[in-house]
Design a protein around this motif. Structure first.
Motif, PDB file in Angstrom:
ATOM      1  N   ARG A   1      -5.591   3.010   2.498  1.00 54.14           N
ATOM      2  CA  ARG A   1      -5.574   2.342   1.437  1.00 54.14           C
ATOM      3  C   ARG A   1      -5.910   0.988   1.293  1.00 54.14           C
ATOM      4  O   ARG A   1      -5.741   0.188   0.303  1.00 54.14           O
TER       5      ARG A   1
ATOM      6  N   ALA B   1      -7.583   3.600  -9.371  1.00 55.15           N
ATOM      7  CA  ALA B   1      -7.828   3.420  -7.498  1.00 55.15           C
ATOM      8  C   ALA B   1      -7.947   5.087  -7.223  1.00 55.15           C
ATOM      9  O   ALA B   1      -6.848   5.640  -7.635  1.00 55.15           O
ATOM     10  N   GLN B   2      -8.822   5.224  -6.442  1.00 55.19           N
ATOM     11  CA  GLN B   2      -9.039   6.730  -5.940  1.00 55.19           C
ATOM     12  C   GLN B   2      -8.436   6.817  -4.585  1.00 55.19           C
ATOM     13  O   GLN B   2      -9.124   6.240  -3.593  1.00 55.19           O
ATOM     14  N   GLU B   3      -7.482   7.624  -4.220  1.00 56.81           N
ATOM     15  CA  GLU B   3      -7.104   7.864  -2.947  1.00 56.81           C
ATOM     16  C   GLU B   3      -8.199   8.384  -1.989  1.00 56.81           C
ATOM     17  O   GLU B   3      -8.835   9.378  -2.566  1.00 56.81           O
TER      18      GLU B   3
ATOM     19  N   GLN C   1       0.045   2.530  -5.150  1.00 59.82           N
ATOM     20  CA  GLN C   1       0.547   3.822  -5.949  1.00 59.82           C
ATOM     21  C   GLN C   1       0.413   3.919  -7.146  1.00 59.82           C
ATOM     22  O   GLN C   1      -0.186   4.812  -7.892  1.00 59.82           O
TER      23      GLN C   1
ATOM     24  N   LEU D   1      -7.993  -0.167  -1.306  1.00 58.34           N
ATOM     25  CA  LEU D   1      -7.635  -0.035  -2.806  1.00 58.34           C
ATOM     26  C   LEU D   1      -6.577  -1.170  -3.157  1.00 58.34           C
ATOM     27  O   LEU D   1      -6.495  -1.379  -4.259  1.00 58.34           O
TER      28      LEU D   1
ATOM     29  N   THR E   1       0.673  -1.242   0.066  1.00 59.47           N
ATOM     30  CA  THR E   1       0.041   0.247  -0.078  1.00 59.47           C
ATOM     31  C   THR E   1       0.726   1.230   0.043  1.00 59.47           C
ATOM     32  O   THR E   1       0.308   2.083  -0.327  1.00 59.47           O
TER      33      THR E   1
ATOM     34  N   SER F   1      -1.531   1.940  -8.976  1.00 58.36           N
ATOM     35  CA  SER F   1      -3.002   1.802  -9.304  1.00 58.36           C
ATOM     36  C   SER F   1      -3.577   3.409  -9.412  1.00 58.36           C
ATOM     37  O   SER F   1      -4.315   3.679 -10.147  1.00 58.36           O
ATOM     38  N   ILE F   2      -3.023   4.068  -8.273  1.00 58.67           N
ATOM     39  CA  ILE F   2      -3.596   5.422  -8.197  1.00 58.67           C
ATOM     40  C   ILE F   2      -3.067   6.436  -9.266  1.00 58.67           C
ATOM     41  O   ILE F   2      -4.097   7.066  -9.928  1.00 58.67           O
ATOM     42  N   ASN F   3      -1.834   6.296  -9.511  1.00 56.41           N
ATOM     43  CA  ASN F   3      -1.316   6.992 -10.786  1.00 56.41           C
ATOM     44  C   ASN F   3      -1.858   6.602 -12.073  1.00 56.41           C
ATOM     45  O   ASN F   3      -2.029   7.602 -12.925  1.00 56.41           O
TER      46      ASN F   3
END
Length: 313
Positions: free
Chosen positions: A123, A113-115, A105, A126, A77, A107-109
């Motif tokens: 997280r 996925a949304q922080e 991170q 996520l 995470t 996946s967020i970038n």
């Protein structure tokens, strides 16, 4: 850190009076070997917690004198305890296992996925996105996890071989019967299976096994001093990853962690337990469950089941 399985760590009393039911180890090793026989691309889901560490020991025994034939998959995470990451890297070298790490991170970038925001941002949920992407990337058809039925009611519903559909989702109503020792690993294209070799173990079984096997653990499982703050009646490790209110003032306390998630979802407990015997004594007298210190399970009555339906561990 001592060798993984150093028998000199085993207290003499444990060798003289083992209390771990060895039938559970036999069952778990049998399941590991069934995974190797029935699937083409299995992986062990590794978090650095005591349950996945136990899986590594069982895999060692199942395939000895060969190496563990499955890679370890860690979904990081980015908010993990540093002690856990240090242990993970040590263990991989110690046992000669392959380690695959995929990062939330990333996946967020990528916008997958949304922080979360706010006081309880985490997280933890996520991880599902990153995990399912990793399963797809490496074409894993079986993922071996350390979940146990005694942990939480949704995990109690899982079978040993638990099928996920081609979206990675779990449906309790689609589970197959498991009669005697017959494990059915047949899946359709796109499906995969979560496998739980220690599903029938209790928290106490895990600790007794670790003690009798002399398995080293991350230091956070043992009593230590660290800055914490109080929230909702629990003690949280002071961390840049947790959004604190102005009245949540960190202070030093002697604590340990009974379960290990990341820093945003795992609370500590006050403890003076510096040895395994102390920890086992604490568990025997505990009035709250192991998952009682996990914020991810407190979000709703069915939090774990909902995460599992979406593809969580």
């Amino acid at each position: 850190m001592s060798s993984f399985g150093d028998k000199s760590l085993i207290p003499t009393s444990a060798l003289e009076k083992p209390v771990f039911p060895r039938e559970l180890e036999d069952e778990a090793i049998y399941i590991m070997r069934e995974v190797a026989a029935q699937f083409e691309r299995p992986a062990i889901l590794f978090s650095g917690g005591k349950d996945s560490i136990t899986l590594v020991r069982l895999a060692q025994k199942a395939f000895y004198p060969g190496k563990i034939p499955f890679p370890l998959l860690h979904v990081d995470t980015g908010h993990n305890f540093p002690e856990t990451i240090e242990y993970r890297d040590w263990l991989v070298k110690e046992v000669g296992a392959e380690l695959i790490v995929r990062y939330v991170q990333d996946s967020i970038n990528q916008g997958k996925a949304q922080e979360e925001s706010g006081k309880y941002a985490s997280r933890n949920a996520l991880q599902t996105v990153t995990l399912l992407d990793a399963i797809e990337e490496f074409k894993f058809d079986a993922c071996i996890g350390g979940a146990r039925r005694d942990e939480e009611k949704a995990r109690a519903k899982e079978r040993i071989f638990s099928v996920r559909d081609d979206f990675g989702q779990w449906d309790a109503k689609r589970q197959r019967p498991e009669l005697f020792d017959m494990l059915n690993g047949r899946i359709s294209v796109g499906e995969n299976v979560r496998v739980f070799p220690i599903s029938n173990w209790t928290e106490l079984d895990v600790w007794n096994y670790i003690k009798e096997e002399g398995i080293p653990l991350p230091s956070i499982y043992f009593s230590h001093q660290r800055p914490v703050f109080e929230r909702d009646g629990m003690l949280w490790a002071d961390s840049e990853y947790i959004n604190k209110d102005t009245d949540e003032i960190p202070f030093e306390a002697t604590v340990r962690f009974r379960t290990v998630g990341d820093m945003t979802c795992t609370a500590a407990v006050l403890s003076e337990a510096t040895e395994l015997d102390d920890i086992i004594g604490e568990i025997l007298s505990a009035e709250i469950s192991e998952r009682g210190a996990r914020m991810d399970d407190k979000r709703s009555e069915a939090a774990m089941e909902k995460r599992k339906q979406q593809g969580y561990f």
